[in-house]
Write a protein that holds these residues in place. Sequence first.
Motif, PDB file in Angstrom:
ATOM      1  N   ASP A 119     -32.104 -59.421   6.821  1.00 33.17           N
ATOM      2  CA  ASP A 119     -31.276 -60.016   7.873  1.00 33.17           C
ATOM      3  C   ASP A 119     -31.337 -59.171   9.133  1.00 33.17           C
ATOM      4  O   ASP A 119     -31.380 -59.684  10.253  1.00 33.17           O
ATOM      5  N   GLN A 147     -35.495 -67.244   0.905  1.00 35.75           N
ATOM      6  CA  GLN A 147     -35.412 -66.107   1.807  1.00 35.75           C
ATOM      7  C   GLN A 147     -36.071 -66.420   3.152  1.00 35.75           C
ATOM      8  O   GLN A 147     -35.571 -66.048   4.211  1.00 35.75           O
ATOM      9  N   ARG A 183     -33.697 -68.558   5.010  1.00 32.38           N
ATOM     10  CA  ARG A 183     -32.552 -67.776   5.450  1.00 32.38           C
ATOM     11  C   ARG A 183     -32.913 -67.010   6.728  1.00 32.38           C
ATOM     12  O   ARG A 183     -32.158 -66.974   7.696  1.00 32.38           O
TER      13      ARG A 183
END
Length: 346
Positions: free
Chosen positions: A270, A307, A310
């Motif tokens: 992130d 992922q 995301r």
Amino acid sequence: MTPSKIDFKEVTTEEAAGWLADAGEPPFRARQILAWIRHRGVDDFAAMTDLAKPLRQWLAEHATVTLLTVAHRSESVDGTVKFLFRLGDGHTVESVWIPEEDRATLCVSSQVGCKLDCGFCLTGAGGFVRNLTAGEIVDQVIQVKRTVPDGRITNLVFMGMGEPLDNYDAVVRALEAITDTASPLVGARKVTLSTCGLAPAIERLAVDFPKIKLAVSLNGTTDEQRAALMPVNRAFPLRRLLEALSKWPLPQGRRITFEYVLMAGVNDSDADAERLVRLTGQVPATINLIPFNECPGLPYHRPSRQQVERFRDIVYSHHRVVTIRESRGQDILAACGQLREQAEGA
Ligand code: SAH
């Protein structure tokens, strides 16, 4: 006066006309000859039937036409076609043709091998052999055009083997021939050059050939992380790269593309997504996320689809233009160096 030999695969119409004028021929002969070569599938001067026989003979003695041969051709269930071309000296390079509903993109190579040694790239792992000539770059376009349905190539990308800006002169010469306004193979605005980030060469290209689109392989969001993946970052760190990009002359509404290969546990956190947003915010940008193509021998892995999405969503939440590149031609090993590796038994 006997003119020096030229290669008709790598000249513009204007250059060819100048060369022919020195030989006492009218300028429109350049268009005739280049129409045969670029659009009518003929490389042999003897078969150019609208030229007088003595001129055909004279051309055969005084000019050349670079010719690649197809060493291997494979077609994916999704329509992607991969070409392995053999060069005059026996080396091979790949080109990949990717048809979609609204376009057909050809991906060409600029070098046999590569010097840049990016840790996630199979071409880099094989080392550098030699630069392609401009004619060898242009002929990838011509040969593919001859064999695909309706000669359909709407877009051209320099994303195959090699670093195009490390073969600067030949690549610019090839760009001039490919986008030659008198008889174009592909329009300049439909051409994308992808670079690992050779900052001084980007600055040179901004002056010499700013009509094309620029893509930059970022792949890391800190100097330390990027240098571990891409040694070129030691010579031209992120700051220097972004400085060069800020000088790229973008017409209104156009953007620079940042390619970002996502590798599990390496650059897909992130925090990476947040840093990527900040880094690319300095210029008008499109972010193209490329889930890593796994290849035997390379120590990286593709993140899960979840992922990847995301990561995309974080970038998107900052109102940035972001896309995920879908892999095409997986059944024919169409990704980055795989076919050549297999064919040469490396
Ligand atoms: N040298 C140029 C062009 C060739 S590489 C450049 O660096 O941009 C084209 C793209 O493929 C780059 O964005 C590179 O990061 C990406 N690439 C290389 N190996 C890959 C792999 N194994 N999986 C996914 N993308 C890869």
